[in-house]
Scaffold this motif. Structure first.
Motif, PDB file in Angstrom:
ATOM      1  N   THR A  87       0.853  -1.175   0.000  1.00 31.14           N
ATOM      2  CA  THR A  87       0.000   0.000   0.000  1.00 31.14           C
ATOM      3  C   THR A  87       0.893   1.230   0.000  1.00 31.14           C
ATOM      4  N   SER A  88       0.273   2.406  -0.096  1.00 34.08           N
ATOM      5  CA  SER A  88       0.999   3.672  -0.107  1.00 34.08           C
ATOM      6  C   SER A  88      -0.009   4.791   0.052  1.00 34.08           C
ATOM      7  N   GLU A 115      -3.008  -2.997  -1.915  1.00 35.25           N
ATOM      8  CA  GLU A 115      -3.790  -3.221  -0.702  1.00 35.25           C
ATOM      9  C   GLU A 115      -4.458  -1.899  -0.350  1.00 35.25           C
ATOM     10  N   GLU A 116      -5.767  -1.924  -0.224  1.00 32.42           N
ATOM     11  CA  GLU A 116      -6.547  -0.702  -0.004  1.00 32.42           C
ATOM     12  C   GLU A 116      -6.168  -0.027   1.311  1.00 32.42           C
ATOM     13  N   VAL A 117      -6.206   1.292   1.301  1.00 37.59           N
ATOM     14  CA  VAL A 117      -5.936   2.106   2.477  1.00 37.59           C
ATOM     15  C   VAL A 117      -7.248   2.299   3.225  1.00 37.59           C
ATOM     16  N   ASN A 118      -7.234   2.164   4.564  1.00 39.39           N
ATOM     17  CA  ASN A 118      -8.475   2.385   5.303  1.00 39.39           C
ATOM     18  C   ASN A 118      -8.749   3.877   5.468  1.00 39.39           C
ATOM     19  N   ALA A 119      -9.922   4.220   5.937  1.00 41.19           N
ATOM     20  CA  ALA A 119     -10.376   5.617   5.999  1.00 41.19           C
ATOM     21  C   ALA A 119      -9.512   6.490   6.895  1.00 41.19           C
ATOM     22  N   THR A 120      -8.839   5.895   7.868  1.00 43.76           N
ATOM     23  CA  THR A 120      -8.026   6.686   8.792  1.00 43.76           C
ATOM     24  C   THR A 120      -6.530   6.631   8.457  1.00 43.76           C
ATOM     25  N   PHE A 121      -6.177   5.993   7.358  1.00 42.40           N
ATOM     26  CA  PHE A 121      -4.776   5.854   6.934  1.00 42.40           C
ATOM     27  C   PHE A 121      -3.930   5.162   7.994  1.00 42.40           C
ATOM     28  N   ALA A 179       0.574   6.525   5.303  1.00 39.56           N
ATOM     29  CA  ALA A 179       0.956   7.846   5.812  1.00 39.56           C
ATOM     30  C   ALA A 179       1.196   7.743   7.315  1.00 39.56           C
ATOM     31  N   TRP A 180       1.676   8.850   7.892  1.00 42.17           N
ATOM     32  CA  TRP A 180       2.071   8.824   9.306  1.00 42.17           C
ATOM     33  C   TRP A 180       0.980   8.398  10.276  1.00 42.17           C
ATOM     34  N   PRO A 181      -0.324   8.550   9.994  1.00 45.75           N
ATOM     35  CA  PRO A 181      -1.287   7.997  10.958  1.00 45.75           C
ATOM     36  C   PRO A 181      -1.140   6.473  11.138  1.00 45.75           C
ATOM     37  N   GLY A 182      -0.464   5.825  10.218  1.00 42.93           N
ATOM     38  CA  GLY A 182      -0.252   4.390  10.307  1.00 42.93           C
ATOM     39  C   GLY A 182       0.989   3.979  11.078  1.00 42.93           C
ATOM     40  N   HIS A 183       1.715   4.929  11.672  1.00 42.10           N
ATOM     41  CA  HIS A 183       2.948   4.586  12.384  1.00 42.10           C
ATOM     42  C   HIS A 183       2.810   3.441  13.379  1.00 42.10           C
TER      43      HIS A 183
END
Length: 195
Positions: free
Chosen positions: A137-138, A154-160, A174-178
């Motif tokens: 994903t990206s 792979e799909e990104v969820n609504a909150t990244f 993105a950084w919310p996925g840290h």
């Protein structure tokens, strides 16, 4: 847990959180992280950009901190590292034009060493030609590049906040996925954190 030696590729206007937070997290659990940028040496800095999600059609961008480099790009040898971290931001769009950078990425992929890449960092993976047949994903704007490079999206969820693991490759949007990205990367590295 055996401490790992990890290489992080950055450049001017790397995303602030995507460089600083992984550097701090990985160092905190005992790993050594060397931060490098082409054309710069240990003690130099790169400027960062803060990307935020404020309700616009795309992320906003603001000037971030200066991020210190602790190793010299010209002196690193990829074979001396156990894993690679590729933050996103603006830097991947021009770092992918540097053949040495792409050779570094190819080394880690060929040797099946762990790679953690986030957001626009996947631009380095596509330019290096190392994602064909791999699920990842990206940030959504990089999706067309990944698909054209042969990756399975792979799909990104609504909150990244999700992250994807495919073998030793760990990607996030993105950084919310840290939290998820680093948790999965630590698993791939074999790092155990006892409660």
């Amino acid at each position: 847990m055996a401490a790992k030696k990890i290489l992080m590729l950055v450049g001017d206007f790397v995303e602030d959180y995507e460089a600083m937070v992984p550097f701090q997290m990985l160092t905190m659990v005992g790993h050594t992280v060397h931060t490098v940028c082409p054309g710069k040496k240990a003690g130099d800095t790169v400027r960062t950009a803060v990307h935020d999600f404020e309700g616009d059609q795309t992320y906003s961008e603001k000037r971030g901190h200066n991020f210190a480099l602790n190793a010299t790009f010209a002196k690193i040898r990829p074979k001396n590292y156990d894993a690679l971290v590729i933050p996103g931001g603006r830097s991947p769009e021009y770092l992918r034009l540097n053949e040495q950078v792409l050779d570094i990425v190819r080394h880690f992929a060929k040797e099946n060493k762990p790679i953690a890449s986030i957001c626009h960092g996947q631009q380095l993976l596509t330019a290096a030609g190392v994602v064909e047949g791999k699920r990842c994903t990206s940030y959504p704007a990089v999706r067309p590049e990944l698909i054209r490079a042969g990756a399975k999206w792979e799909e990104v969820n609504a909150t990244f906040s999700n992250a994807c693991v495919y073998g030793t490759l760990v990607t996030a949007a993105a950084w919310p996925g840290h939290p998820e990205w680093m948790r999965k990367f630590l698993d791939v590295l074999g790092t155990k954190i006892e409660p």
